[in-house]
Write an enzyme that holds these catalytic residues in place. Structure first.
Site, PDB file in Angstrom:
ATOM      1  N   ARG A   1       0.876  -1.169   0.000  1.00 47.07           N
ATOM      2  CA  ARG A   1       0.000   0.000   0.000  1.00 47.07           C
ATOM      3  C   ARG A   1       0.912   1.216   0.000  1.00 47.07           C
ATOM      4  NH1 ARG A   1      -3.452  -2.857  -1.353  1.00 47.07           N
ATOM      5  NH2 ARG A   1      -5.457  -3.319  -0.397  1.00 47.07           N
TER       6      ARG A   1
ATOM      7  N   GLU B   1      -4.057   7.903  -4.382  1.00 50.11           N
ATOM      8  CA  GLU B   1      -4.365   7.214  -5.646  1.00 50.11           C
ATOM      9  C   GLU B   1      -5.686   7.742  -6.196  1.00 50.11           C
ATOM     10  OE1 GLU B   1      -4.175   2.973  -5.056  1.00 50.11           O
ATOM     11  OE2 GLU B   1      -2.080   3.052  -4.467  1.00 50.11           O
TER      12      GLU B   1
ATOM     13  N   HIS C   1      -1.762   0.709  -9.625  1.00 51.78           N
ATOM     14  CA  HIS C   1      -2.359  -0.238  -8.664  1.00 51.78           C
ATOM     15  C   HIS C   1      -3.129  -1.350  -9.389  1.00 51.78           C
ATOM     16  CE1 HIS C   1      -4.030  -0.699  -4.310  1.00 51.78           C
ATOM     17  NE2 HIS C   1      -3.886  -1.876  -4.902  1.00 51.78           N
TER      18      HIS C   1
HETATM   19  N1  LIG Z   1      -0.839  -4.008  -5.359  1.00 52.04           N
HETATM   20  C1  LIG Z   1      -1.879  -4.805  -5.331  1.00 52.04           C
HETATM   21  O1  LIG Z   1      -2.688  -4.831  -6.260  1.00 52.04           O
HETATM   22  C2  LIG Z   1      -2.085  -5.733  -4.183  1.00 52.04           C
HETATM   23  C3  LIG Z   1      -1.589  -5.406  -2.943  1.00 52.04           C
HETATM   24  N2  LIG Z   1      -1.774  -6.254  -1.885  1.00 52.04           N
HETATM   25  C4  LIG Z   1      -1.205  -5.884  -0.601  1.00 52.04           C
HETATM   26  O2  LIG Z   1      -0.308  -6.912  -0.182  1.00 52.04           O
HETATM   27  C5  LIG Z   1      -0.515  -7.154   1.194  1.00 52.04           C
HETATM   28  C6  LIG Z   1      -0.023  -8.537   1.550  1.00 52.04           C
HETATM   29  O3  LIG Z   1      -0.900  -9.515   1.059  1.00 52.04           O
HETATM   30  P1  LIG Z   1      -0.769 -11.050   1.515  1.00 52.04           P
HETATM   31  O4  LIG Z   1       0.559 -11.602   1.163  1.00 52.04           O
HETATM   32  O5  LIG Z   1      -1.976 -11.726   1.028  1.00 52.04           O
HETATM   33  O6  LIG Z   1      -0.856 -10.865   3.106  1.00 52.04           O
HETATM   34  P2  LIG Z   1      -0.385 -11.841   4.263  1.00 52.04           P
HETATM   35  O7  LIG Z   1      -1.157 -11.436   5.458  1.00 52.04           O
HETATM   36  O8  LIG Z   1      -0.431 -13.265   3.819  1.00 52.04           O
HETATM   37  O9  LIG Z   1       1.160 -11.469   4.459  1.00 52.04           O
HETATM   38  C7  LIG Z   1       1.580 -10.301   5.052  1.00 52.04           C
HETATM   39  C8  LIG Z   1       2.923 -10.562   5.735  1.00 52.04           C
HETATM   40  O10 LIG Z   1       3.390  -9.328   6.283  1.00 52.04           O
HETATM   41  C9  LIG Z   1       3.973  -9.579   7.544  1.00 52.04           C
HETATM   42  N3  LIG Z   1       3.831  -8.407   8.404  1.00 52.04           N
HETATM   43  C10 LIG Z   1       2.700  -7.882   8.940  1.00 52.04           C
HETATM   44  N4  LIG Z   1       2.996  -6.822   9.713  1.00 52.04           N
HETATM   45  C11 LIG Z   1       4.341  -6.683   9.658  1.00 52.04           C
HETATM   46  C12 LIG Z   1       5.244  -5.782  10.267  1.00 52.04           C
HETATM   47  N5  LIG Z   1       4.818  -4.821  11.106  1.00 52.04           N
HETATM   48  N6  LIG Z   1       6.556  -5.910   9.989  1.00 52.04           N
HETATM   49  C13 LIG Z   1       7.003  -6.907   9.186  1.00 52.04           C
HETATM   50  N7  LIG Z   1       6.185  -7.808   8.587  1.00 52.04           N
HETATM   51  C14 LIG Z   1       4.875  -7.687   8.823  1.00 52.04           C
HETATM   52  C15 LIG Z   1       3.203 -10.771   8.115  1.00 52.04           C
HETATM   53  O11 LIG Z   1       4.023 -11.555   8.968  1.00 52.04           O
HETATM   54  P3  LIG Z   1       4.077 -11.287  10.560  1.00 52.04           P
HETATM   55  O12 LIG Z   1       2.651 -11.183  11.012  1.00 52.04           O
HETATM   56  O13 LIG Z   1       4.837 -12.459  11.101  1.00 52.04           O
HETATM   57  O14 LIG Z   1       4.843 -10.022  10.739  1.00 52.04           O
HETATM   58  C16 LIG Z   1       2.820 -11.558   6.867  1.00 52.04           C
HETATM   59  O15 LIG Z   1       3.704 -12.623   6.642  1.00 52.04           O
HETATM   60  C17 LIG Z   1      -2.013  -6.900   1.383  1.00 52.04           C
HETATM   61  O16 LIG Z   1      -2.328  -6.609   2.720  1.00 52.04           O
HETATM   62  C18 LIG Z   1      -2.269  -5.725   0.471  1.00 52.04           C
HETATM   63  O17 LIG Z   1      -2.084  -4.522   1.165  1.00 52.04           O
HETATM   64  C19 LIG Z   1      -2.444  -7.439  -2.019  1.00 52.04           C
HETATM   65  C20 LIG Z   1      -2.966  -7.787  -3.234  1.00 52.04           C
HETATM   66  C21 LIG Z   1      -2.846  -6.964  -4.404  1.00 52.04           C
HETATM   67  O1  LIG Z   2      -4.667  -4.054  -3.627  1.00 44.55           O
HETATM   68  C1  LIG Z   2      -5.343  -5.008  -3.835  1.00 44.55           C
HETATM   69  C2  LIG Z   2      -5.712  -5.981  -2.850  1.00 44.55           C
HETATM   70  O2  LIG Z   2      -6.338  -6.991  -3.226  1.00 44.55           O
HETATM   71  O3  LIG Z   2      -5.410  -5.772  -1.661  1.00 44.55           O
END
Ligand SMILES: NC(=O)C1=CN([C@@H]2O[C@H](COP(=O)(O)OP(=O)(O)OC[C@H]3O[C@@H](n4cnc5c(N)ncnc54)[C@H](OP(=O)(O)O)[C@@H]3O)[C@@H](O)[C@H]2O)C=CC1
Ligand SMILES: O=CC(=O)O
Length: 326
Positions: free
Chosen positions: A237, A266, A285
């Protein structure tokens, strides 16, 4: 009687048909994207909402006294006020898993495009500026066998790591709050602290959710730790990065370049300094934006909505609310 739902965005036909079978549907008619204020005016007697990114806070919830479920059509759900939802016993869902491969492909595309300067060189050729003898001016950076540091090794991070390590023979490091020993073993990952990841990686990919803890996680101090020939990629984000600091890092050449799918505001303003930089690749995005994946996401959101309204457990309750609804 079918439950009334309010659909705050356009849907692919398949998902709209599915919802029509199970619910009475009212739709946002525009113009443009719905705002939270408009949604508060529109929600009325609806028992369910389907939204993407619209802020859902106490004012919106208070305007819909019958609300029982908010289905967010996206993986990220930083637009939801989880405390307000919990207090009102309203369940919220999101659409993880179905987009992981598509978003991982886009992350790799941004990484490759930034390293090999694909958009910049495409512009050069199309502008008729390709001349003999300019070879060295067109050099980029190697991707294969380099170190990729992923901040946020979750669902999408793991899929990127697989592509990077198996496809490009990259050395993949990651930083999370919790270690993932099983993923380390399966994908050959190295766990390291944030500072070490930043100072040793050739490519840094940000993939955490936006939370109070990750807001401006990448600030001046973090960019200063990165190698001068490293590239920063953000697919999470926009607000996980202090954009002013990123601009400074790029202008003053603390880092070699950036690939961005997300921005603090955005759509990003046309006069934003990032848009004037050749060593920055910018996308609007579109991480999950393929026709197939957008249908799958819409179907997933629609099924979550219907399940919640018909007394079945939705598959994808957002993690923070699971203890209250499962
Ligand atoms: N650009 C786009 O179109 C898209 C963007 N996204 C973004 O990608 C993000 C991730 O998606 P997804 O992989 O499914 O999410 P997940 O929840 O599977 O993974 C997020 C990871 O981030 C880690 N995390 C959370 N907080 C912290 C922190 N403070 N410091 C370090 N690591 C942290 C978590 O591990 P832990 O809790 O151990 O820290 C976890 O492993 C979404 O939340 C969204 O914002 C998603 C889809 C599309
Ligand atoms: O940014 C897209 C999402 O699925 O999150």
């Amino acid at each position: 009687m079918k439950p009334l739902v309010y659909i705050a965005r356009e849907l692919p036909e398949e998902a709209a048909e599915f919802l029509e079978q199970h619910c009475e549907c009212r739709y946002w008619q525009g113009p443009g994207d719905i705002t939270d204020a408009k949604l508060a005016e529109e929600v009325g007697e609806a028992e369910g909402l389907l939204v993407t990114g619209t802020p859902i806070h106490e004012k919106v919830l208070a305007a819909g006294p019958n609300l029982r479920v908010v289905a967010n059509l996206s993986a990220g759900y930083n637009n939801l006020d989880l405390q307000a939802l919990k207090e009102r016993r309203i369940v919220a869902t999101h659409t993880p898993y179905v987009l992981d491969d598509t978003v991982a492909d886009l992350a790799m595309a941004l990484l490759l495009a930034s390293a090999r300067r694909v958009p910049e060189l495409d512009r050069l050729v199309k502008a008729g500026q390709w001349k003999k003898g300019m070879d060295a001016e067109l050099y980029g950076l190697d991707v294969h066998h380099k170190r990729l540091g992923i901040i946020g090794m979750g669902r999408i991070g793991e899929v990127v790591a697989r592509r990077a390590s198996l496809g490009f023979e990259m050395d993949v490091a990651y930083y999370n709050r919790r270690r993932k020993p099983e993923a380390e073993e399966r994908l050959g990952l190295t766990y390291c602290g944030l500072e070490e990841l930043l100072s040793t990686s050739d490519f840094v990919l940000l993939l955490t959710p936006l939370t109070p803890e990750t807001r401006h996680l990448m600030d001046e101090a973090q960019f200063k730790l990165m190698k001068q020939n490293a590239v920063f990629i953000n697919v999470s984000r926009g607000e996980t990065v202090r954009e002013e600091a990123l601009v400074k890092a790029l202008e003053e050449k603390w880092i070699a370049g950036a690939g961005l799918d997300v921005y603090e505001q955005e759509p990003v303003s046309p006069d934003h300094p990032l848009l004037r930089m050749d060593h920055v690749v910018t996308l609007p995005h579109i991480g999950s934006a393929t026709a197939e994946t957008r249908i799958n996401m819409a179907m997933s959101a629609a099924k979550n909505l219907v399940n919640a309204l018909t007394g079945q457990s939705p598959l994808d309750i957002v993690p923070e609310l699971r203890p209250y609804f499962l």
